[in-house]
Motif scaffolding. Structure first.
Motif, mmCIF file in Angstrom:
data_model
loop_
_atom_site.group_PDB
_atom_site.id
_atom_site.type_symbol
_atom_site.label_atom_id
_atom_site.label_comp_id
_atom_site.label_asym_id
_atom_site.label_seq_id
_atom_site.Cartn_x
_atom_site.Cartn_y
_atom_site.Cartn_z
ATOM 1 N N VAL A 177 11.632 -33.645 4.934
ATOM 2 C CA VAL A 177 13.130 -33.625 5.591
ATOM 3 C C VAL A 177 13.645 -32.691 4.706
ATOM 4 O O VAL A 177 13.176 -32.048 3.681
ATOM 5 C CB VAL A 177 13.434 -35.102 5.139
ATOM 6 N N GLU A 178 14.995 -32.639 5.113
ATOM 7 C CA GLU A 178 15.953 -31.369 4.273
ATOM 8 C C GLU A 178 16.390 -32.140 2.884
ATOM 9 O O GLU A 178 16.398 -33.493 2.906
ATOM 10 C CB GLU A 178 16.868 -31.281 5.010
ATOM 11 N N ARG A 179 15.955 -31.363 1.896
ATOM 12 C CA ARG A 179 16.274 -31.767 0.605
ATOM 13 C C ARG A 179 17.214 -30.890 -0.127
ATOM 14 O O ARG A 179 17.046 -29.520 0.053
ATOM 15 C CB ARG A 179 14.891 -31.886 -0.298
ATOM 16 N N LEU A 180 17.616 -31.156 -1.331
ATOM 17 C CA LEU A 180 18.683 -30.131 -2.210
ATOM 18 C C LEU A 180 17.975 -30.025 -3.587
ATOM 19 O O LEU A 180 17.691 -31.161 -4.255
ATOM 20 C CB LEU A 180 20.002 -30.977 -2.214
ATOM 21 N N VAL A 181 18.282 -29.112 -3.931
ATOM 22 C CA VAL A 181 17.800 -28.742 -5.202
ATOM 23 C C VAL A 181 19.008 -27.975 -6.016
ATOM 24 O O VAL A 181 19.505 -26.952 -5.590
ATOM 25 C CB VAL A 181 16.197 -27.800 -5.340
ATOM 26 N N SER A 182 19.572 -28.365 -7.118
ATOM 27 C CA SER A 182 20.619 -27.777 -7.830
ATOM 28 C C SER A 182 19.940 -27.288 -9.278
ATOM 29 O O SER A 182 19.375 -28.015 -9.915
ATOM 30 C CB SER A 182 21.814 -28.876 -8.114
ATOM 31 N N PRO A 205 17.439 -36.797 -0.522
ATOM 32 C CA PRO A 205 16.776 -36.575 -1.871
ATOM 33 C C PRO A 205 17.123 -35.314 -2.590
ATOM 34 O O PRO A 205 17.409 -34.194 -1.882
ATOM 35 C CB PRO A 205 15.379 -36.278 -1.421
ATOM 36 N N THR A 206 17.614 -35.376 -3.856
ATOM 37 C CA THR A 206 17.973 -34.298 -4.653
ATOM 38 C C THR A 206 17.283 -34.130 -6.022
ATOM 39 O O THR A 206 16.978 -35.083 -6.494
ATOM 40 C CB THR A 206 19.522 -34.546 -4.816
ATOM 41 N N LEU A 207 17.173 -32.730 -6.296
ATOM 42 C CA LEU A 207 16.486 -32.443 -7.823
ATOM 43 C C LEU A 207 17.670 -31.842 -8.450
ATOM 44 O O LEU A 207 17.702 -30.600 -7.903
ATOM 45 C CB LEU A 207 14.989 -31.968 -7.394
ATOM 46 N N ILE A 250 16.544 -36.014 -12.040
ATOM 47 C CA ILE A 250 16.716 -34.824 -13.128
ATOM 48 C C ILE A 250 15.467 -34.464 -13.785
ATOM 49 O O ILE A 250 14.933 -35.230 -14.415
ATOM 50 C CB ILE A 250 17.996 -35.295 -14.203
ATOM 51 N N GLN A 251 15.164 -33.324 -13.938
ATOM 52 C CA GLN A 251 13.987 -32.851 -14.536
ATOM 53 C C GLN A 251 14.146 -31.463 -15.414
ATOM 54 O O GLN A 251 15.201 -30.649 -14.578
ATOM 55 C CB GLN A 251 12.986 -32.218 -13.549
ATOM 56 N N LEU A 282 9.153 -30.898 -3.074
ATOM 57 C CA LEU A 282 9.155 -30.716 -1.613
ATOM 58 C C LEU A 282 7.810 -31.064 -1.051
ATOM 59 O O LEU A 282 7.627 -31.034 0.244
ATOM 60 C CB LEU A 282 9.332 -29.050 -1.201
ATOM 61 N N LEU A 283 6.832 -31.813 -1.904
ATOM 62 C CA LEU A 283 5.597 -32.213 -1.112
ATOM 63 C C LEU A 283 4.743 -31.273 -0.971
ATOM 64 O O LEU A 283 3.941 -31.340 0.244
ATOM 65 C CB LEU A 283 5.791 -33.144 -0.443
#
Length: 254
Positions: free
Chosen positions: A95-100, A196-198, A225-226, A251-252
């Motif tokens: 699925v679409e995900r967001l990474v900041s 889902p956001t990282l 948060i990582q 993103l698996l």
């Protein structure tokens, strides 16, 4: 400084320098209104042409897109892009995900030195008609009194370009300087992003701190948060393999 990550096929975008205003604005897609014109008293907007590079992956899926940060360019992520394309296959279940990457949804004025960088860059003066290597050396010498970290100077110098014998900065320093408060601020949002956001941050960077956690949780309820140990603000450059692995895990991807 915020990068949206979707599914395989990777595209790097950056704003074009001094993009000309089109004579005839593009037509709005069918079924839409107010895309280029004005509506309900709002000022009209013209789309900004973007410079981009596409790295085709094995599947014609929605793209995985990187948006570089202030004073950066799409070239900053070229090696990362190739690595991610190699590790991404057909994955229709993603699925679409967001990474900041190393930025919070809060004001960052107090943790950044960009205003000093911009001021130093605007004071640089280089004569015309000299070799590029000489021009870079002169520019670095003029930046050194304000910017002591050599890695930062080298990063800023990636914006030095030559056109017809004249050296200039490819970014609009005047516009950035006049709007620094807006760039380093963050608009007020009331509707959260439910996907889902990282938030991927460097352990040595001040841009994502525990003080930001409540706002992150409010706007991104599904966020994790990582921190990557030993990385500063430029996480992708400081710890490239760890950066790639963290994104692939999120993103698996294999």
């Amino acid at each position: 400084m915020r990068r949206w990550l979707g599914r395989p096929r990777l595209c790097l975008l950056q704003a074009a320098r001094a993009a000309p205003r089109p004579r005839d604005p593009p037509r709005a897609p069918a079924g839409t209104r107010g895309w280029c014109g004005s509506a309900a008293g709002r000022p009209s907007m013209t789309p900004l042409p973007l410079s981009y590079t596409v790295f085709d992956g094995p599947a014609p899926q929605p793209p995985l897109v990187f948006l570089h940060g202030l004073l950066g360019s799409k070239g900053n992520f070229r090696a990362i892009a190739r690595a991610l394309v190699q590790r991404s296959g057909r994955k229709p279940d993603l699925v679409e995900r967001l990474v900041s990457v190393d930025i919070s949804p809060t004001e960052s004025v107090t943790v950044t030195n960009f205003q000093a960088y911009i001021s130093a860059m605007r004071r640089v003066s280089i004569p015309s008609g000299i070799p590029r290597s000489t021009a870079r050396r002169l520019a670095e010498d003029q930046l050194r009194p304000v910017i002591q970290v050599s890695a930062v100077r080298r990063f800023l110098l990636t914006n030095l370009v030559e056109a017809e014998g004249q050296y200039m900065w490819r970014v609009n320093l005047e516009a950035i300087s006049h709007h620094m408060a807006n760039i380093m601020g963050f608009p007020a949002f009331h509707s959260p992003y439910p996907g889902p956001t990282l938030f991927l941050a460097g352990s040595d960077s001040p841009y994502v701190s525990s003080e930001d956690y409540p706002e992150i949780e409010r706007l991104f309820p599904e966020a994790e948060i990582q921190y990557i140990s030993g990385a500063g603000h430029w996480v992708h450059a400081d710890k490239s393999q760890e950066f790639i692995t963290a994104i692939c895990n999120f993103l698996l991807l294999p």
